[in-house]
Design an enzyme around this catalytic site. Structure first.
Site, PDB file in Angstrom:
ATOM      1  N   LYS A 192       0.843  -1.190   0.000  1.00  0.00           N
ATOM      2  CA  LYS A 192       0.000   0.000   0.000  1.00  0.00           C
ATOM      3  C   LYS A 192       0.883   1.247   0.000  1.00  0.00           C
ATOM      4  CE  LYS A 192      -1.747   2.585   3.235  1.00  0.00           C
ATOM      5  NZ  LYS A 192      -1.785   3.928   2.598  1.00  0.00           N
ATOM      6  N   GLU A 266      10.639   2.121   9.860  1.00  0.00           N
ATOM      7  CA  GLU A 266      11.588   3.209   9.603  1.00  0.00           C
ATOM      8  C   GLU A 266      10.809   4.497   9.795  1.00  0.00           C
ATOM      9  OE1 GLU A 266      13.473   6.044   8.445  1.00  0.00           O
ATOM     10  OE2 GLU A 266      13.334   5.392   6.362  1.00  0.00           O
ATOM     11  N   CYS A 302      13.394  11.970   6.342  1.00  0.00           N
ATOM     12  CA  CYS A 302      13.578  11.628   7.756  1.00  0.00           C
ATOM     13  C   CYS A 302      15.025  11.728   8.197  1.00  0.00           C
ATOM     14  CB  CYS A 302      13.028  10.231   8.035  1.00  0.00           C
ATOM     15  SG  CYS A 302      13.702   8.960   6.944  1.00  0.00           S
ATOM     16  N   GLU A 402       9.836  16.564  15.243  1.00  0.00           N
ATOM     17  CA  GLU A 402      10.152  16.461  13.820  1.00  0.00           C
ATOM     18  C   GLU A 402       9.233  17.395  13.028  1.00  0.00           C
ATOM     19  OE1 GLU A 402      11.116  13.008  10.597  1.00  0.00           O
ATOM     20  OE2 GLU A 402       9.286  12.782  11.780  1.00  0.00           O
TER      21      GLU A 402
END
Length: 499
Positions: A192, A266, A302, A402
């Site tokens: 997906k 991750e 990231c 973040e």
């Protein structure tokens, strides 16, 4: 006047998206959703919202293919040949794939065509994992004592049905980084993509659909959170590999615990880039760190070092060169060769980034430049001017959370020990960097930083080296042999030769 990407969409023949389940394309009779270009917010097309029903269908097909089909038991040479034909098709389609990826997430086309996120890189990643197929070996073990005549050996077997959920910032590379090792190991797959970026992934799915893969080995579903949750929690899935936010990763970990799924997560990062006075070029460090936040995907990666820890003796020099670098940023049509940077992926994410800019100012950091929205022909897109804060302390939100956008927080330090302490004072630990010409210092600090990887005088990831994080940055590693381990189970057989 605002630019439009509809001509590119139409030239590429983009059609309403379908799902591929059990060896067949599905004309979905359920709900659908629109995908828009972040550069213009124009609708590109619509995709099926698979939800639980669609996921049930896909997992059932993958389950049958794994439990009853030939793929997990196929000779290594035959499985390798099948993947090699897919790889050649991806190479042939790399230009089209790059264009679709640019429509997906707004990455400038010249990056989409030539960077580590390109269609060619996607094929290279598949090629790397195809090379492992006939090298997935176990071990034999020396007899531990003479109490019996048991002999021991281990085998690596495919983990089973793999649910693969990719993020929006690298649709091509992440497709390959997950599907490549899963298929190489003999797993069957339900993949997906992010609900924000389905175009390039659908084209890759078409290439796999037209291959010789047995029915049900590869399945492709689309959808948003409900679909992802159904896949992550499905009892018929043995392994989940997810790339995305830490918050979603936590939910996947909770759901996966119900049947002890194997996990590769991750997740996010708040990486520190440490600039020592021993750096060979402070200008190079400043240009690189600010460039990662302001160009390419505009900090929506990231591994971006979004905290710049700069020694007080070179702080002014760093700020000067970072300010010069931002002058090179150019927004505009992502298919224009002059465009350097991507927009924010959604309007909601744009507002979130702008909220962090306001938070930084409210907490007392000094905004050196940027943090506002450009107007004119860019007004319809999700663009935000790169921002840099100075005078940041590590307890501020902009230093701890973040942001995933073009915001660099500059934090001064005085000693090596202080820099290491600040770098490690984070919930995350994905991909730190440090800048020094002192080799001894480089290794000493790199070993002291709590991070899944550390770049010295720069940073890059490659498919044959492990990538992943510690703490809230994730579980497990992608890349190289560790990815093969992640999609296999180790079976030990002991043989009594006295019988």
């Amino acid at each position: 006047m605002s630019f439009s990407l509809l001509d590119v969409r139409d030239r590429l023949g983009v059609q309403p998206g379908r799902m591929f389940i059990g060896g067949r394309w599905v004309d979905w009779d359920g709900p659908r959703f629109d995908q828009v270009s972040p550069a213009t917010n124009e609708v590109m097309t619509s995709f099926a919202e698979a939800g639980r029903r669609g996921v049930d269908m896909a997992v059932a097909a993958a389950r049958r293919a794994f439990d009853e089909g030939p793929w997990p038991r196929m000779a290594a040479q035959d499985r390798k040949r099948m993947l090699q034909r897919i790889i050649e098709r991806i190479y042939d389609a790399e230009e089209e794939l790059a264009q679709l990826q640019t429509l997906d997430n707004g990455i400038p086309y010249h990056f989409s065509r030539s960077s580590r996120l390109s269609g060619k890189a996607c094929a290279d990643i598949f090629d790397h994992y195809a090379g492992w197929i006939d090298k997935i070996t176990g071990e034999t073990y020396p007899q531990f004592s003479d109490a019996s005549n048991f002999h021991y050996m281990s085998f690596r077997e495919p983990v089973g049905v793999a649910g693969l959920i990719t993020a929006w910032n690298a649709p091509l590379a992440m497709f390959a980084m997950k599907a490549g090792p899963a298929l190489a190991c003999g797993c069957t797959v339900v993949l997906k993509p992010s609900e924000n970026t389905n175009l390039a992934a659908t084209r890759l799915a078409q290439i796999l659909a037209e291959s010789d893969l047995p029915e049900g080995v590869f399945n492709f579903v689309t959808g948003a959170g409900e679909t992802g949750a159904a896949l992550a929690g499905h009892p018929g899935v043995d392994k989940v590999s997810f790339t995305g936010s830490a918050a979603v990763g936590e939910r996947i970990a909770n759901a996966s615990g119900l049947n002890m799924k194997r996990l590769s997560l991750e997740l996010g990062g708040k990486s520190a880039g440490i600039v020592f006075p021993q750096a060979r070029s402070v200008a190079g460090a400043a240009t690189t760190l600010l460039g990662l936040c302001s160009t390419f995907l505009s900090g929506q990666v990231c591994s971006t070092s979004s905290r710049a820890l700069v020694h007080v003796s070179v702080l002014d020099e760093f700020v000067h060169h970072a300010t010069e670098q931002v002058r090179n940023v150019r927004f505009g049509n992502p298919f224009d060769a002059a465009t350097t940077s991507a927009p924010m992926i959604t309007r909601a994410h744009l507002e979130r980034v702008l909220g962090f800019v306001e938070s930084g100012k409210a907490e007392g950091a000094t905004l050196a430049f940027g943090g506002d929205r450009p107007g004119g022909e860019l007004a319809n897109g999700n663009w935000v001017n790169p921002a840099m804060f100075v005078g940041v302390t590590n307890d501020m939100r902009i230093a701890r959370e973040e942001i995933f956008g073009p915001v660099l927080s500059v934090i001064p330090f005085e000693t090596e020990e202080e820099a290491i302490r600040i770098a490690n004072d984070s919930e995350y630990g994905l991909a730190g960097t440090l800048w020094t010409a002192d080799v001894t210092q480089a290794f000493r600090v790199a070993r002291a930083i709590r991070s899944g990887s550390v770049g010295i005088n720069g940073y890059a990831s490659i498919p044959n080296a492990p990538m992943g994080g510690v703490r809230r940055s994730g579980i497990g590693r992608e890349g190289g042999w560790p990815a093969i381990e992640a999609f296999t189970e180790l079976k030990t057989i002991n043989f009594n030769l006295d019988i």
